[in-house]
Motif scaffolding. Structure first.
Motif, short mmCIF file in Angstrom:
data_model
loop_
_atom_site.label_atom_id
_atom_site.label_comp_id
_atom_site.label_asym_id
_atom_site.label_seq_id
_atom_site.Cartn_x
_atom_site.Cartn_y
_atom_site.Cartn_z
N PRO A 175 0.70 -1.31 -0.04
CA PRO A 175 0.00 -0.17 -0.05
C PRO A 175 0.58 1.59 0.22
CG PRO A 175 -0.60 -2.05 1.72
CD PRO A 175 0.21 -2.12 0.60
N GLY A 176 -0.03 2.20 -0.59
CA GLY A 176 1.33 3.73 -0.82
C GLY A 176 2.91 3.09 -2.25
N ARG A 177 2.64 2.39 -2.81
CA ARG A 177 3.68 2.27 -3.56
C ARG A 177 2.93 3.09 -4.44
NH1 ARG A 177 8.33 -0.21 -4.44
NH2 ARG A 177 8.11 -1.15 -2.07
N ASP A 178 3.90 4.32 -5.26
CA ASP A 178 4.15 4.67 -5.95
C ASP A 178 4.84 4.56 -7.79
OD1 ASP A 178 6.23 6.31 -5.86
OD2 ASP A 178 5.23 7.77 -4.80
N ARG A 179 5.22 5.38 -8.60
CA ARG A 179 5.63 4.02 -9.78
C ARG A 179 6.84 5.48 -10.10
NH1 ARG A 179 2.71 0.89 -12.90
NH2 ARG A 179 1.17 0.32 -12.00
N THR A 180 6.84 6.72 -9.19
CA THR A 180 8.37 7.46 -8.65
C THR A 180 9.25 6.41 -8.75
OG1 THR A 180 7.33 9.16 -7.64
CG2 THR A 180 9.09 9.05 -7.66
N ASP A 181 10.27 7.13 -9.33
CA ASP A 181 12.04 6.34 -9.96
C ASP A 181 12.59 6.42 -8.14
OD1 ASP A 181 14.24 5.25 -10.23
OD2 ASP A 181 14.53 6.47 -12.25
N HIS A 182 12.82 5.87 -7.54
CA HIS A 182 13.67 5.78 -6.35
C HIS A 182 14.60 5.21 -6.57
CE1 HIS A 182 9.67 6.78 -3.83
NE2 HIS A 182 8.73 5.99 -4.93
N GLY A 183 14.92 4.61 -7.48
CA GLY A 183 16.13 4.56 -7.51
C GLY A 183 16.34 2.54 -7.37
N ASP A 184 15.47 2.14 -7.72
CA ASP A 184 15.51 0.68 -7.69
C ASP A 184 14.92 0.11 -8.79
OD1 ASP A 184 12.95 1.19 -6.27
OD2 ASP A 184 11.89 -0.10 -5.72
N LEU A 185 15.02 -1.69 -9.31
CA LEU A 185 14.30 -2.30 -10.01
C LEU A 185 13.52 -1.80 -10.04
CD1 LEU A 185 14.97 -4.85 -11.65
CD2 LEU A 185 15.63 -5.79 -10.06
N LEU A 186 12.13 -2.07 -8.94
CA LEU A 186 10.67 -2.32 -8.88
C LEU A 186 10.65 -1.11 -9.99
CD1 LEU A 186 7.71 -3.85 -8.26
CD2 LEU A 186 8.22 -3.36 -6.07
N SER A 187 11.48 0.21 -9.02
CA SER A 187 10.44 1.98 -9.28
C SER A 187 10.64 1.57 -11.22
CB SER A 187 10.99 2.80 -9.02
OG SER A 187 11.48 2.84 -7.90
N ILE A 188 12.07 0.94 -11.73
CA ILE A 188 11.71 0.50 -13.07
C ILE A 188 10.74 -0.40 -13.60
CG2 ILE A 188 13.43 -0.21 -14.95
CD1 ILE A 188 14.35 2.36 -13.92
#
Length: 458
Positions: free
Chosen positions: A229-242
């Motif tokens: 919950p609360g995870r967005d599609r902002t690039d946080h510098g991790d693989l999952l963001s990509i």
């Protein structure tokens, strides 16, 4: 390069310069299965004397082992004809689905393009900072004089790094421990099922039940992280963001199942391959004290007792060669299979569509005609003036061609940072009386390796 066999009137050199043959010692019904179950590594090392493409029987199934580096290069660069497949990848897909390391040719180009941004060189400084945090957390918890299990310590470091670089989040200690256990069970199960008749996989044995539970639980953990919950599609510098960004990139983006498959694949490979390399590296530190002293001197000069960073990598020349040589002697992926997608010829032999090929970096890396004194651990063989004489295509811990491991730079940087950070802060000694041997797993790991650690910090 000239193939390494002698042609004769009875066995003339085929038109492509390579020769095929059959492995000796085949037993009725089971074929060469006993050799592969008891101790596969001497058996593999013996195969090049019988040809460049050698047929090995696993029960009624034929594997054609590619034993020559140039012939292997032909196979690896033509991933359309020699597609990912065969027993090993079929079993791996039970866990990894269509993750990038195991997906078929038809899906690979699109998936690799979507995943590639996560491994861009500009991301390495950020990843390295996260690596440093995880290294510090583990090795600062060691006590002077403590005996550690090297493989467990390597798994702990690798799991922490995989989690932080992939998910930009931290898992609680219990979930991390469970994830490590699930990975260990599934990797053991993949190799066991590779050598087991398919009918036996459906039996409710304890090993089969543990494998099924671990596979299901690992996917559940990953799905919970993706759907946090609360995870967005902002690039946080991790693989999952990509991957989340790739999932919203129109009709060409990833499906939810593809996203899960990529995360599971990189999570497992990021733990198992790196932990294997780290554990063998720690073994070799203690096995070759004269090289360990040189490594400590380099760490002392560059780090002066602190944890290594990305900026230190260009000055850690011996450590980089140390890792390179470790991967030669103990490549994490020690055997792979490919499936022929269309009728073709290789080494003078006609191969029908569906034929299974195999190759072993372990086999190639220990050929005495490719590497001088191949059983000797010698990081200096990778000095530029000596490395120039090593046969082209002979060193393949990360594969080659279009399917070469996308995480090569990530893995090398991680292993180098861990190695130098440990040697800067700790002195390692082997526990007396232990014999270190590879364990029969899909990834090459030491069976038992305990080390005593003494602090080098004043």
């Amino acid at each position: 390069m000239t193939p390494r066999y002698e042609a004769s009137a009875r066995h003339p050199r085929p038109a492509d310069g390579f020769r095929s043959g059959n492995a000796p010692g085949r037993t009725p019904v089971v074929g060469h299965l006993p050799q592969l179950v008891r101790n596969p590594w001497p058996f593999l090392a013996s195969l090049p004397r019988y040809g460049d493409l050698v047929t090995v029987m696993i029960g009624p199934r034929a594997l054609h082992m590619v034993c020559d580096p140039d012939l292997l290069h032909q196979v690896l660069v033509d991933d359309r004809t020699f597609d990912k497949g065969g027993p090993l990848f079929d079993k791996a897909r039970e866990v990894l689905g269509d993750g990038l390391p195991v997906c078929p040719h038809a899906q690979h180009r699109r998936l690799r393009r979507l995943v590639q941004p996560a491994f861009h060189p500009t991301r390495m400084p950020g990843y390295s900072a996260l690596m440093g945090e995880q290294i510090t957390e583990v090795i600062d918890g060691w006590q002077d004089g403590q005996v550690i299990d090297a493989l467990s310590a390597a798994h702990e470091i690798a799991t922490g790094i995989a989690t932080s670089t992939m998910f930009s989040t931290r898992l609680d200690a219990a979930t991390l421990a469970e994830a490590r256990q699930c990975v260990a069970i599934t990797m053991a199960g993949i190799y066991r099922r590779l050598l087991t008749p398919t009918a036996l996989e459906r039996l409710p044995t304890p090993a089969n039940r543990a494998y099924d539970r671990a596979r299901a639980r690992l996917h559940h953990i990953v799905d919970q992280i993706i759907d946090e919950p609360g995870r967005d599609r902002t690039d946080h510098g991790d693989l999952l963001s990509i991957l989340l960004a790739a999932g919203s990139s129109g009709t060409d983006g990833m499906t939810p199942q593809e996203m899960t498959d990529q995360v599971v694949s990189f999570f497992i490979s990021g733990i198992t391959s790196v932990a294997s390399a780290l554990a063998w590296t720690l073994h070799l530190i203690t096995d070759r004290p004269e090289i360990a002293e040189r490594l400590q001197a380099e760490s002392d000069t560059v780090l002066a007792g602190r944890i290594a960073t990305h900026d230190d990598l260009p000055r850690l020349d011996l450590a980089r060669r140390f890792v390179t040589e470790t991967l030669r002697l103990y490549p994490p992926g020690w055997i792979f299979t490919r499936r022929v997608s269309a009728d073709t010829h290789l080494a003078g032999r006609r191969l029908a569509a569906g034929t299974v090929l195999a190759y072993s970096p372990y086999l190639l890396h220990r050929r005495p005609d490719l590497f001088a004194h191949p059983e000797r651990f010698d990081p200096d063989r990778w000095l530029p003036e000596r490395a120039a004489s090593i046969a082209q295509h002979a060193y393949v811990p990360f594969g080659a061609g279009p399917r070469k491991c996308i995480g090569e730079a990530f893995t090398l940087a991680q292993a180098t940072l861990v190695l130098t950070s440990i040697t800067a802060c700790w002195h390692l000694r082997p526990v007396a009386g232990q014999t270190v041997r590879p364990a029969l797993r899909a990834t090459l790991i030491p069976q038992r390796l305990q080390l005593e650690v003494d602090s080098r910090r004043t």
